[in-house]
Design a protein around this motif. Structure first.
Motif, PDB file in Angstrom:
ATOM      1  N   LEU A 130      -1.807   3.756   5.639  1.00 19.89           N
ATOM      2  CA  LEU A 130      -2.752   4.296   4.651  1.00 19.89           C
ATOM      3  C   LEU A 130      -4.112   3.615   4.769  1.00 19.89           C
ATOM      4  O   LEU A 130      -5.160   4.286   4.697  1.00 19.89           O
ATOM      5  CB  LEU A 130      -2.195   4.114   3.246  1.00 19.89           C
ATOM      6  CG  LEU A 130      -0.936   4.930   2.908  1.00 19.89           C
ATOM      7  CD1 LEU A 130      -0.447   4.590   1.504  1.00 19.89           C
ATOM      8  CD2 LEU A 130      -1.223   6.425   3.045  1.00 19.89           C
ATOM      9  N   ALA A 131      -4.091   2.282   4.947  1.00 21.43           N
ATOM     10  CA  ALA A 131      -5.361   1.561   5.090  1.00 21.43           C
ATOM     11  C   ALA A 131      -6.094   1.983   6.344  1.00 21.43           C
ATOM     12  O   ALA A 131      -7.324   2.107   6.357  1.00 21.43           O
ATOM     13  CB  ALA A 131      -5.098   0.053   5.097  1.00 21.43           C
ATOM     14  N   LEU A 133      -5.981   4.917   7.808  1.00 17.61           N
ATOM     15  CA  LEU A 133      -6.519   6.271   7.637  1.00 17.61           C
ATOM     16  C   LEU A 133      -7.746   6.294   6.735  1.00 17.61           C
ATOM     17  O   LEU A 133      -8.679   7.072   6.947  1.00 17.61           O
ATOM     18  CB  LEU A 133      -5.432   7.193   7.062  1.00 17.61           C
ATOM     19  CG  LEU A 133      -4.236   7.483   7.977  1.00 17.61           C
ATOM     20  CD1 LEU A 133      -3.190   8.308   7.240  1.00 17.61           C
ATOM     21  CD2 LEU A 133      -4.694   8.201   9.246  1.00 17.61           C
ATOM     22  N   ARG A 134      -7.755   5.414   5.729  1.00 13.02           N
ATOM     23  CA  ARG A 134      -8.828   5.456   4.731  1.00 13.02           C
ATOM     24  C   ARG A 134      -9.941   4.452   5.001  1.00 13.02           C
ATOM     25  O   ARG A 134     -11.113   4.744   4.740  1.00 13.02           O
ATOM     26  CB  ARG A 134      -8.256   5.213   3.341  1.00 13.02           C
ATOM     27  CG  ARG A 134      -7.245   6.264   2.899  1.00 13.02           C
ATOM     28  CD  ARG A 134      -6.809   6.057   1.474  1.00 13.02           C
ATOM     29  NE  ARG A 134      -7.932   6.121   0.547  1.00 13.02           N
ATOM     30  CZ  ARG A 134      -7.833   5.980  -0.765  1.00 13.02           C
ATOM     31  NH1 ARG A 134      -6.639   5.744  -1.309  1.00 13.02           N
ATOM     32  NH2 ARG A 134      -8.900   6.053  -1.539  1.00 13.02           N
ATOM     33  N   GLU A 135      -9.590   3.256   5.506  1.00 13.24           N
ATOM     34  CA  GLU A 135     -10.575   2.176   5.598  1.00 13.24           C
ATOM     35  C   GLU A 135     -10.907   1.751   7.025  1.00 13.24           C
ATOM     36  O   GLU A 135     -11.844   1.004   7.231  1.00 13.24           O
ATOM     37  CB  GLU A 135     -10.076   0.957   4.821  1.00 13.24           C
ATOM     38  CG  GLU A 135      -9.730   1.241   3.372  1.00 13.24           C
ATOM     39  CD  GLU A 135     -10.942   1.645   2.553  1.00 13.24           C
ATOM     40  OE1 GLU A 135     -12.078   1.332   2.967  1.00 13.24           O
ATOM     41  OE2 GLU A 135     -10.760   2.293   1.492  1.00 13.24           O
ATOM     42  N   ALA A 140      -6.749  -2.152   8.316  1.00  9.60           N
ATOM     43  CA  ALA A 140      -5.337  -1.892   8.588  1.00  9.60           C
ATOM     44  C   ALA A 140      -4.656  -3.137   9.154  1.00  9.60           C
ATOM     45  O   ALA A 140      -3.535  -3.478   8.762  1.00  9.60           O
ATOM     46  CB  ALA A 140      -5.186  -0.721   9.557  1.00  9.60           C
TER      47      ALA A 140
END
Length: 204
Positions: A130-131, A133-135, A140
């Motif tokens: 998730l990290a 993909l978003r950040e 990550a």
């Protein structure tokens, strides 16, 4: 997780002891992250135990030691969970000693297959994805490192309680050996149990 401690009894045959060194490196060899070489020394004791049915069983101990010589009558205490096992202590009827090993390592090994550790690693993986993909990649990687650190912390806590349980079960198994071992009941060589204490000593 089901934990148990059973025992294997027999007479020590030949024994050997040696050390081995594992070498590994860290770092990328750059100016800011130089290459570092590390080594870990492990003491290994290996011996054969002639069981009461005449079969011989090889035992290998890492950073643990059974203080006995050839011909000594031993009861080896074996800790087990659902898929792993390891020796947690022993009783030597000839030296009249019962020893409990430092079982931190085996307890953490057992904890590594427990659901708290596995669940933490799974959550760390999910957060890493998730990290990422978003950040982005760096966040990550940071999330993954923090997740692994937290999972290791949880494993060590779980391992602490497993160690307490293993030690308790080992003491109970040692007391049982003093009463039910073939060395006591007459199926093996006789032994004077009146001079043997059932209090488990400990060794690092």
């Amino acid at each position: 997780m089901d934990l148990s401690v059973s025992y294997v009894e027999g007479t020590m045959l030949e024994s050997s002891k040696h050390s081995k060194t594992d070498v590994y490196s860290t770092g990328r060899g750059t100016r800011h992250d130089p290459l570092r070489v590390h080594s870990v020394n492990t003491t290994v004791q290996e011996f054969w135990l002639k069981k009461l049915d005449g079969t011989e069983h090889k035992i290998s101990l890492h950073n643990k030691e059974v203080q006995a010589r050839e011909g000594h009558r031993l009861v080896m205490l074996l800790g087990e969970n659902d898929d792993k096992e390891g020796y947690v202590g022993y009783v030597n009827f000839d030296t009249e000693r019962s020893i409990l090993f430092d079982n931190t390592g085996i307890a953490r090994s057992f904890a590594s297959s427990g659901w708290p550790y596995i669940l933490c690693l799974l959550l760390a993986f999910i957060l890493t994805v998730l990290a990422g993909l978003r950040e982005g990649f760096l966040i990550a990687v940071l999330a993954l490192m923090l997740g692994i650190i937290f999972a290791t912390f949880i494993r060590n806590i779980h391992g602490f309680f497993i160690k307490l349980t293993l030690n308790r079960l080992a003491k109970e198994a040692a007391r049982s050996a003093f009463q039910d071992s073939a060395f006591v009941t007459g199926k093996g060589a006789s032994v004077d149990t009146g001079s043997i204490s059932d209090a488990m000593g400990s060794t690092s």
